[in-house]
Design a protein around this motif. Structure first.
Motif, PDB file in Angstrom:
ATOM      1  N   ASP A  25       0.895  -1.268  -0.088  1.00  0.00           N
ATOM      2  CA  ASP A  25      -0.154  -0.068  -0.032  1.00  0.00           C
ATOM      3  C   ASP A  25       0.954   1.113   0.046  1.00  0.00           C
ATOM      4  O   ASP A  25       0.390   2.185  -0.404  1.00  0.00           O
ATOM      5  N   LEU A  26       1.959   1.417   0.866  1.00  0.00           N
ATOM      6  CA  LEU A  26       2.987   2.431   0.507  1.00  0.00           C
ATOM      7  C   LEU A  26       3.351   2.671  -0.577  1.00  0.00           C
ATOM      8  O   LEU A  26       3.555   3.629  -1.183  1.00  0.00           O
ATOM      9  N   ALA A  27       3.783   1.479  -1.369  1.00  0.00           N
ATOM     10  CA  ALA A  27       4.274   1.573  -2.740  1.00  0.00           C
ATOM     11  C   ALA A  27       3.284   2.343  -3.837  1.00  0.00           C
ATOM     12  O   ALA A  27       3.702   3.076  -4.540  1.00  0.00           O
ATOM     13  N   VAL A  28       2.018   1.884  -3.610  1.00  0.00           N
ATOM     14  CA  VAL A  28       1.024   2.474  -4.426  1.00  0.00           C
ATOM     15  C   VAL A  28       0.850   4.002  -4.217  1.00  0.00           C
ATOM     16  O   VAL A  28       0.858   4.844  -5.130  1.00  0.00           O
ATOM     17  N   ALA A  29       0.884   4.424  -2.823  1.00  0.00           N
ATOM     18  CA  ALA A  29       0.836   5.739  -2.676  1.00  0.00           C
ATOM     19  C   ALA A  29       2.137   6.575  -2.956  1.00  0.00           C
ATOM     20  O   ALA A  29       1.893   7.867  -3.477  1.00  0.00           O
ATOM     21  N   VAL A  30       3.103   6.159  -2.875  1.00  0.00           N
ATOM     22  CA  VAL A  30       4.470   6.750  -3.346  1.00  0.00           C
ATOM     23  C   VAL A  30       4.440   6.953  -4.895  1.00  0.00           C
ATOM     24  O   VAL A  30       4.464   7.942  -5.402  1.00  0.00           O
ATOM     25  N   ARG A  31       3.869   5.859  -5.682  1.00  0.00           N
ATOM     26  CA  ARG A  31       3.615   6.037  -7.154  1.00  0.00           C
ATOM     27  C   ARG A  31       2.612   7.076  -7.431  1.00  0.00           C
ATOM     28  O   ARG A  31       3.130   7.694  -8.413  1.00  0.00           O
ATOM     29  N   LYS A  32       1.693   6.970  -6.924  1.00  0.00           N
ATOM     30  CA  LYS A  32       0.679   8.005  -7.103  1.00  0.00           C
ATOM     31  C   LYS A  32       1.185   9.510  -6.839  1.00  0.00           C
ATOM     32  O   LYS A  32       1.020  10.554  -7.740  1.00  0.00           O
ATOM     33  N   ALA A  33       1.956   9.556  -5.776  1.00  0.00           N
ATOM     34  CA  ALA A  33       2.378  11.081  -5.379  1.00  0.00           C
ATOM     35  C   ALA A  33       3.438  11.169  -6.274  1.00  0.00           C
ATOM     36  O   ALA A  33       3.514  12.683  -6.724  1.00  0.00           O
ATOM     37  N   LEU A  34       4.444  10.624  -6.819  1.00  0.00           N
ATOM     38  CA  LEU A  34       5.440  11.106  -7.823  1.00  0.00           C
ATOM     39  C   LEU A  34       4.770  11.331  -9.052  1.00  0.00           C
ATOM     40  O   LEU A  34       5.080  12.129  -9.915  1.00  0.00           O
ATOM     41  N   HIS A  35       3.771  10.626  -9.383  1.00  0.00           N
ATOM     42  CA  HIS A  35       3.101  10.864 -10.613  1.00  0.00           C
ATOM     43  C   HIS A  35       2.291  12.055 -10.771  1.00  0.00           C
ATOM     44  O   HIS A  35       2.676  12.817 -11.736  1.00  0.00           O
ATOM     45  N   GLU A  36       2.002  12.629  -9.666  1.00  0.00           N
ATOM     46  CA  GLU A  36       1.124  14.063  -9.358  1.00  0.00           C
ATOM     47  C   GLU A  36       2.497  14.965  -9.705  1.00  0.00           C
ATOM     48  O   GLU A  36       1.996  16.070 -10.179  1.00  0.00           O
ATOM     49  N   LEU A  39       6.893  12.650 -12.024  1.00  0.00           N
ATOM     50  CA  LEU A  39       8.367  11.961 -11.820  1.00  0.00           C
ATOM     51  C   LEU A  39       8.089  10.585 -11.828  1.00  0.00           C
ATOM     52  O   LEU A  39       7.247   9.982 -11.679  1.00  0.00           O
ATOM     53  N   ALA A  40       9.262   9.796 -12.543  1.00  0.00           N
ATOM     54  CA  ALA A  40       9.345   8.328 -12.379  1.00  0.00           C
ATOM     55  C   ALA A  40       8.909   7.977 -11.104  1.00  0.00           C
ATOM     56  O   ALA A  40       9.238   8.172  -9.993  1.00  0.00           O
ATOM     57  N   ALA A  41       8.177   6.694 -11.181  1.00  0.00           N
ATOM     58  CA  ALA A  41       7.712   5.797  -9.796  1.00  0.00           C
ATOM     59  C   ALA A  41       8.601   4.563  -9.642  1.00  0.00           C
ATOM     60  O   ALA A  41       8.993   4.063 -10.606  1.00  0.00           O
ATOM     61  N   PRO A  42       9.015   4.207  -8.644  1.00  0.00           N
ATOM     62  CA  PRO A  42       9.750   3.188  -8.339  1.00  0.00           C
ATOM     63  C   PRO A  42       8.922   1.738  -7.901  1.00  0.00           C
ATOM     64  O   PRO A  42       7.815   1.873  -7.953  1.00  0.00           O
ATOM     65  N   ASP A  43       9.574   0.934  -8.103  1.00  0.00           N
ATOM     66  CA  ASP A  43       9.052  -0.498  -7.884  1.00  0.00           C
ATOM     67  C   ASP A  43       8.554  -0.637  -6.458  1.00  0.00           C
ATOM     68  O   ASP A  43       9.439  -0.013  -5.639  1.00  0.00           O
ATOM     69  N   GLU A  44       8.070  -1.809  -6.098  1.00  0.00           N
ATOM     70  CA  GLU A  44       7.831  -2.163  -4.716  1.00  0.00           C
ATOM     71  C   GLU A  44       9.020  -2.407  -3.972  1.00  0.00           C
ATOM     72  O   GLU A  44       9.273  -1.994  -2.683  1.00  0.00           O
ATOM     73  N   ASP A  45      10.244  -3.095  -4.633  1.00  0.00           N
ATOM     74  CA  ASP A  45      11.240  -3.431  -3.771  1.00  0.00           C
ATOM     75  C   ASP A  45      11.991  -2.317  -3.520  1.00  0.00           C
ATOM     76  O   ASP A  45      12.681  -2.367  -2.192  1.00  0.00           O
ATOM     77  N   ALA A  46      12.160  -1.116  -4.149  1.00  0.00           N
ATOM     78  CA  ALA A  46      12.698   0.011  -3.803  1.00  0.00           C
ATOM     79  C   ALA A  46      12.270   0.669  -2.666  1.00  0.00           C
ATOM     80  O   ALA A  46      12.802   1.032  -1.639  1.00  0.00           O
ATOM     81  N   GLN A  56       7.730  11.389   5.925  1.00  0.00           N
ATOM     82  CA  GLN A  56       8.441  12.663   5.549  1.00  0.00           C
ATOM     83  C   GLN A  56       9.766  12.083   4.928  1.00  0.00           C
ATOM     84  O   GLN A  56       9.938  12.320   3.788  1.00  0.00           O
ATOM     85  N   VAL A  57      10.462  11.282   5.417  1.00  0.00           N
ATOM     86  CA  VAL A  57      11.479  10.563   5.154  1.00  0.00           C
ATOM     87  C   VAL A  57      11.357   9.579   3.821  1.00  0.00           C
ATOM     88  O   VAL A  57      12.219   9.429   2.823  1.00  0.00           O
ATOM     89  N   LEU A  58      10.295   8.750   3.818  1.00  0.00           N
ATOM     90  CA  LEU A  58      10.052   7.714   2.870  1.00  0.00           C
ATOM     91  C   LEU A  58       9.888   8.772   1.596  1.00  0.00           C
ATOM     92  O   LEU A  58      10.542   8.283   0.516  1.00  0.00           O
ATOM     93  N   MET A  59       9.299   9.998   1.545  1.00  0.00           N
ATOM     94  CA  MET A  59       9.042  10.596   0.375  1.00  0.00           C
ATOM     95  C   MET A  59      10.490  11.311  -0.159  1.00  0.00           C
ATOM     96  O   MET A  59      10.398  11.582  -1.232  1.00  0.00           O
ATOM     97  N   GLU A  60      11.246  11.771   0.984  1.00  0.00           N
ATOM     98  CA  GLU A  60      12.402  12.383   0.454  1.00  0.00           C
ATOM     99  C   GLU A  60      13.277  11.348  -0.107  1.00  0.00           C
ATOM    100  O   GLU A  60      13.904  11.735  -1.374  1.00  0.00           O
ATOM    101  N   ARG A  61      13.165  10.121   0.295  1.00  0.00           N
ATOM    102  CA  ARG A  61      14.062   9.097  -0.066  1.00  0.00           C
ATOM    103  C   ARG A  61      13.540   8.796  -1.672  1.00  0.00           C
ATOM    104  O   ARG A  61      14.433   8.646  -2.838  1.00  0.00           O
ATOM    105  N   ALA A  66      14.137   9.618  -7.704  1.00  0.00           N
ATOM    106  CA  ALA A  66      13.737   9.893  -9.098  1.00  0.00           C
ATOM    107  C   ALA A  66      14.397  11.167  -9.567  1.00  0.00           C
ATOM    108  O   ALA A  66      14.545  11.237 -10.752  1.00  0.00           O
ATOM    109  N   LEU A  67      15.096  11.941  -8.961  1.00  0.00           N
ATOM    110  CA  LEU A  67      15.769  13.235  -9.269  1.00  0.00           C
ATOM    111  C   LEU A  67      17.241  12.911  -9.311  1.00  0.00           C
ATOM    112  O   LEU A  67      17.871  13.787  -9.951  1.00  0.00           O
ATOM    113  N   ASN A  68      17.901  12.149  -8.552  1.00  0.00           N
ATOM    114  CA  ASN A  68      19.022  11.631  -8.408  1.00  0.00           C
ATOM    115  C   ASN A  68      19.738  12.837  -7.718  1.00  0.00           C
ATOM    116  O   ASN A  68      21.050  13.178  -8.015  1.00  0.00           O
ATOM    117  N   SER A  69      18.951  13.625  -7.093  1.00  0.00           N
ATOM    118  CA  SER A  69      19.579  14.596  -6.435  1.00  0.00           C
ATOM    119  C   SER A  69      18.491  14.960  -5.129  1.00  0.00           C
ATOM    120  O   SER A  69      17.412  14.630  -5.033  1.00  0.00           O
TER     121      SER A  69
END
Length: 222
Positions: A25-36, A39-46, A56-61, A66-69
């Motif tokens: 569920d966290l991975a789905v939310a991360v992917r949807k947030a990055l899509h908004e 930005l490119a979305a990571p896979d579940e393993d990442a 906060q730290v999850l989204m920073e990572r 996605a940005l490499n910065s």
């Protein structure tokens, strides 16, 4: 009950990676947030490697990946708010309890141990998730990552729980899956119990030197 619980009255648990596998569920939310934020979305393993230090730290990572910065503050805020919105809509769609969790919690509660939850997950998600699994009534106190001024690996949340329940740290246990749980527990004077199946950023939990390593929570009640 396991001998390590002799003389103990309080057992505190981490949530993600200890009681529940929430990464899907966290991975789905991360992917949807990055899509908004386009930005490119990571896979579940990442995402599995990024969990454990709060949203906060999850989204920073995720943004750094996605940005490499490092992300700008405005982007960090937008992505975090999007994540919180999407995760809040469906925190239980794919999340599952780990095997033996319900059995162990109900047995410990039945034996009279006070159970508490200390997680770095935002507090607003705790009750909906535990209620979904019908486990919320088993916990006397639940502390989220934004409940107090500090979160794990700080010992403050654990000491707060012990103080609120008037139980000595020496009669308390911290059960978790990551180095943050073990470091916090040791610093608080709690006995520490570790599980190897959760989220520890790719590092073996044994390296944190918990007082006990178990494969499943049922080992505590057998």
């Amino acid at each position: 009950m396991h001998s390590i619980l002799q003389g103990k009255h309080l057992i505190t648990f981490d949530l993600d990676g200890t009681l529940i596998d929430s990464v899907p569920d966290l991975a789905v939310a991360v992917r949807k947030a990055l899509h908004e934020v386009a930005l490119a979305a990571p896979d579940e393993d990442a995402v599995r490697d990024w969990v454990g230090n709060g949203a906060q730290v999850l989204m920073e990572r995720a943004l750094r990946w996605a940005l490499n910065s490092a992300p700008e503050e405005s982007l960090q805020t937008a992505a975090y708010e999007a994540f919180m919105r999407h995760y809040g809509m469906a925190p239980n769609a794919l999340t599952q309890l780990y095997p033996g969790v319900e059995q162990a919690l109900r047995a410990l509660n039945g034996e009279g141990y006070r159970l508490a939850l200390v997680t770095n997950k935002p507090k607003r998600f705790i009750a909906p998730i535990l209620s979904h699994f019908e486990l919320l009534p088993l916990f006397t106190l639940c502390i989220g990552g934004d409940t107090l001024s500090e979160k794990k690996p700080s010992p403050i949340p654990l000491l707060h729980v012990a103080n609120q329940l008037d139980i000595s740290p020496s009669a308390s246990v911290m059960v978790g899956d990551s180095q943050h749980d073990i470091v916090a527990g040791k610093a608080a004077g709690f006995t520490t119990i570790a599980l190897p199946y959760g989220y520890n950023h790719g590092e073996p939990i044994q390296s944190s030197q918990p007082d006990l390593l178990i494969a499943s929570l049922v080992e505590l009640v057998e």
